[in-house]
Design a protein around this motif. Sequence first.
Motif, mmCIF file in Angstrom:
data_model
loop_
_atom_site.group_PDB
_atom_site.id
_atom_site.type_symbol
_atom_site.label_atom_id
_atom_site.label_comp_id
_atom_site.label_asym_id
_atom_site.label_seq_id
_atom_site.Cartn_x
_atom_site.Cartn_y
_atom_site.Cartn_z
ATOM 1 N N GLN A 170 82.979 99.771 64.816
ATOM 2 C CA GLN A 170 82.781 99.290 65.802
ATOM 3 C C GLN A 170 81.207 98.538 65.717
ATOM 4 O O GLN A 170 80.873 97.564 65.928
ATOM 5 N N ARG A 171 80.418 99.471 64.941
ATOM 6 C CA ARG A 171 79.059 99.335 64.978
ATOM 7 C C ARG A 171 78.986 98.350 63.799
ATOM 8 O O ARG A 171 78.265 97.375 64.072
ATOM 9 N N PHE A 172 79.624 98.347 62.866
ATOM 10 C CA PHE A 172 79.735 97.057 61.781
ATOM 11 C C PHE A 172 80.152 95.656 62.350
ATOM 12 O O PHE A 172 79.676 94.666 62.196
ATOM 13 N N LYS A 173 81.138 95.763 63.305
ATOM 14 C CA LYS A 173 81.656 94.769 63.819
ATOM 15 C C LYS A 173 80.719 94.094 64.876
ATOM 16 O O LYS A 173 80.261 92.933 64.742
ATOM 17 N N ASP A 174 79.965 94.982 65.464
ATOM 18 C CA ASP A 174 78.898 94.515 66.548
ATOM 19 C C ASP A 174 77.980 94.024 65.827
ATOM 20 O O ASP A 174 76.995 93.167 66.441
ATOM 21 N N THR A 175 77.677 94.254 64.571
ATOM 22 C CA THR A 175 76.451 93.482 63.772
ATOM 23 C C THR A 175 76.986 92.438 62.863
ATOM 24 O O THR A 175 76.321 92.015 62.207
ATOM 25 N N GLY A 176 78.075 91.935 63.263
ATOM 26 C CA GLY A 176 78.675 90.688 62.463
ATOM 27 C C GLY A 176 79.363 90.970 61.327
ATOM 28 O O GLY A 176 79.676 89.962 60.654
ATOM 29 N N HIS A 177 79.807 91.889 61.046
ATOM 30 C CA HIS A 177 80.381 92.323 59.746
ATOM 31 C C HIS A 177 81.949 92.173 59.921
ATOM 32 O O HIS A 177 82.918 92.437 61.024
ATOM 33 N N VAL A 178 82.656 91.850 58.777
ATOM 34 C CA VAL A 178 84.215 91.804 58.767
ATOM 35 C C VAL A 178 84.824 92.658 57.688
ATOM 36 O O VAL A 178 83.930 92.985 56.787
ATOM 37 N N ASN A 179 86.151 93.267 57.802
ATOM 38 C CA ASN A 179 86.387 94.056 56.797
ATOM 39 C C ASN A 179 87.398 93.192 55.737
ATOM 40 O O ASN A 179 87.787 92.238 56.167
ATOM 41 N N ALA A 180 87.244 93.703 54.392
ATOM 42 C CA ALA A 180 88.095 93.003 53.303
ATOM 43 C C ALA A 180 88.639 94.290 52.616
ATOM 44 O O ALA A 180 88.372 95.386 52.703
ATOM 45 N N TYR A 181 89.568 93.876 51.667
ATOM 46 C CA TYR A 181 89.858 94.975 50.577
ATOM 47 C C TYR A 181 90.021 94.252 49.299
ATOM 48 O O TYR A 181 90.469 93.207 49.074
#
Lengths: 489, 489
Positions: A55-66
């Motif tokens: 949640q903190r990563f998303k709140d700082t504008g990050h997206v997940n990938a693999y």
Amino acid sequence: MADNGITPRERDYSQWYLDVISSAELCDYSPVKGSMVLRPHGFAVWDLMKGELDQRFKDTGHVNAYFPLLIPVSFLSKEAEHVEGFAKECAVVTHHRLRAAAGGGVEPDPTARLEEPLVIRPTSETIIWHMYGKWIQSHRDLPILINQWANVVRWEMKTRPFLRTAEFLWQEGHTAHATADEAVEETKKMLGVYADFAENVMACPVIPGVKSASERFAGAVDTMCIEAMMQNGWALQAGTSHFLGQNFAKAFDVTFTGDSGVREYVWATSWGVSTRLVGAVIMTHSDDTGLVLPPMLAPVQVVITPIWKGEAEKAGVVAFADKVAKALKGLRVKVDARDQLKPGAKYFEWERKGVPLRLEIGPRDVAQNSVFAAPRTGGGKFGIPVDDNLKATVEAKLADIQGVLLQRAKERLAARTFRVDSYAEFKEKIEGGGFFLVNWCDDAANEATIKEETKATIRCYPLDGQAPTGPCFYSGRPATHVALFARAY
Amino acid sequence: MADNGITPRERDYSQWYLDVISSAELCDYSPVKGSMVLRPHGFAVWDLMKGELDQRFKDTGHVNAYFPLLIPVSFLSKEAEHVEGFAKECAVVTHHRLRAAAGGGVEPDPTARLEEPLVIRPTSETIIWHMYGKWIQSHRDLPILINQWANVVRWEMKTRPFLRTAEFLWQEGHTAHATADEAVEETKKMLGVYADFAENVMACPVIPGVKSASERFAGAVDTMCIEAMMQNGWALQAGTSHFLGQNFAKAFDVTFTGDSGVREYVWATSWGVSTRLVGAVIMTHSDDTGLVLPPMLAPVQVVITPIWKGEAEKAGVVAFADKVAKALKGLRVKVDARDQLKPGAKYFEWERKGVPLRLEIGPRDVAQNSVFAAPRTGGGKFGIPVDDNLKATVEAKLADIQGVLLQRAKERLAARTFRVDSYAEFKEKIEGGGFFLVNWCDDAANEATIKEETKATIRCYPLDGQAPTGPCFYSGRPATHVALFARAY
């Protein structure tokens, strides 16, 4: 080992740690040396960490990938320093097929040897920067702010559950920027996210700082870190955030067309935390009774134990327990109505598993419409009325427990952080554990000697802005930094 | 390839699929053959699936854990059928260190050869049942209801993004039970969870059934599956649930003391779905314009595109767009206020990315306090007033889109499912795709011949309770089943 199956900390701290883990069923050893099985209770702690961090990563504008698990060996040697740090102890895939062996069983099929061996990722900078090279053309493609949740393998000879294992789970952020300033800012921002998470979720105060050159990530320009103190006074690196400069962009030829129309190399960061954080939580808060978990990371926050004699009593207390559980909906609650265990055995089990708050319910509590609360952090039991305020009262108590754990850890950190001015004093005191702040003149050879002689390393140059107050405690030369030395996991 | 970069389905279905994926930036090829990079948009679809499935697993009493990636080769050969199915095409780790190579670069260090090679898990039955052997002593330790989210590797020569890749992400449930009945019930229950998820989240109707012996999981007593139909009439196996009997318990000697005091072997199930479900969603719903996503799996459910001419107009429409986005809080909404793209280009981009609903906002819409809605599923644009009902209206429209997609898929499935009575008719019709229900006399040799001659296989014996209505369509012998034949991915 004591009666409860847990060696006291004072007697053998390392064994205590292993006993806490095994009695809480957090993990188990696998048949592959150094690979660990995360059992449901241990995995759930990591999963809660993951949710909070994600949640903190998303709140700082990050997206997940693999990105792929397997990396061509040639990739590892593209960045000169990276290869030194990571191309050594790693798992190498050389074949893609097994065949029946002459003596029974199976063996690698010699006809299925790979042209180029692959390594299981020890970290993913190389494969990710190869892909970024395909995706980045112009400044409009920047920044890229990607995070990955993944497993990695580093072949470790000396392993310790959670803290150092061959395979572990982690997240690795990999970002690409148009300017050095932006990348440096990202590096600092994510260190801040980690420090906030450690303090406010794990209840572990940390010292943020910068690594010395010899402790730096292989391929980084600068490595920032957070260092936590365990109960034996040893340090544990709880997260790192790297400013990679243009090193990986140059190794993988990743450029973009800037405003000026000139091709420029891209600037990079990477940052990660791993399942070793579960080890940090265990070592920071647990006691000789077993695991202690901060409520924010407890898979079971509240256990409700109905107490009865005979079937007639049972129905009433269990029904009341279920009613209480329902009133606490939204919290992580478990009702333990097992027949085969006596109340004492249940208390013992949930204490070992680190449940922050136990609510006992006997026939008298039902009659009084209340529960009897026992916090895992001690301080005596107390009654709570079962009324409209029940959930708020329990939530407040959980917040209180979270705060108590943080406060205790802060006090421990403060009490065992020492300023020392001479190497003699340092050598004497380091045996007792603790963090040591010293005036230091940056010198890799001296650092190596100190490590050799005392098993202590520079954990970081703290970011708190303190300037050296005198000459280097070791060399007597003019100090360049205030350094934090400690023995570390 | 058409103007929009996407080959029409009619011209080349396989190329259409690849074009949809690449234009939506769902995944990319990695430098390791058959290994795929899940790009943020594609990974987000999987992550939404994961969230929905994980909740369903927890609601049915399961917990998550994590088992090691690496498995000793000897484990694979402990279960006689399992070794045939899985010990062949897998990634084999033979060394744990690299060294500098004479000609530059790095190579496996011959002095670091493993005594026993390890394989990267192609599936985890073996390592998990080894651990269950340590954890299960008495009937009180049962059932064990564990799920794992993990990556697995199966060395595939012919790969296709999402549908068949060397490494893929999946979940694998592994349960242990005291009785066969309980394990069979679990097998069916989880197939039901998958079927419900496919229909109500993926908007993909599926045919639940049982595999024939030749299509069964290696080591299972029975394999149940759900089969979905793609737009070309081919089948895609969307999930499997296996009743493993006591096969793995016997291979790993896992017994428990039953009520009778006698040691008995434990009963097992395993069940899994993977990132191939992302492929199923793409192939089921997308069109010649690009990706179409059901709202429940859309990383962006609503894109808001302000439209302006000149800076004066921009401020007003963007502020209004932000206000609308705020009113839709809780939905996955994106405001696309990029300067460098014209509205048409934005529409085109979000259509290719499968966003279910676009809300256009021009100065006139601001003046009228409304938005102009364009569903990805077509049917004409319409105005929505920006009032207190806005969120409910948008939610209803998203639910409507979800329903439309399911309905269309159901109609396609019904229209292309055929009852055939002769092999001649079957051979003629199979070229056009579709599902074929036939009276069938179970016979592995005949099954192989049909596959050879028509490329079609038995997808399942459907569970809908239909009995054979005549002799076997192929052999003329008395029918044992109604079989569903199709060509499959």
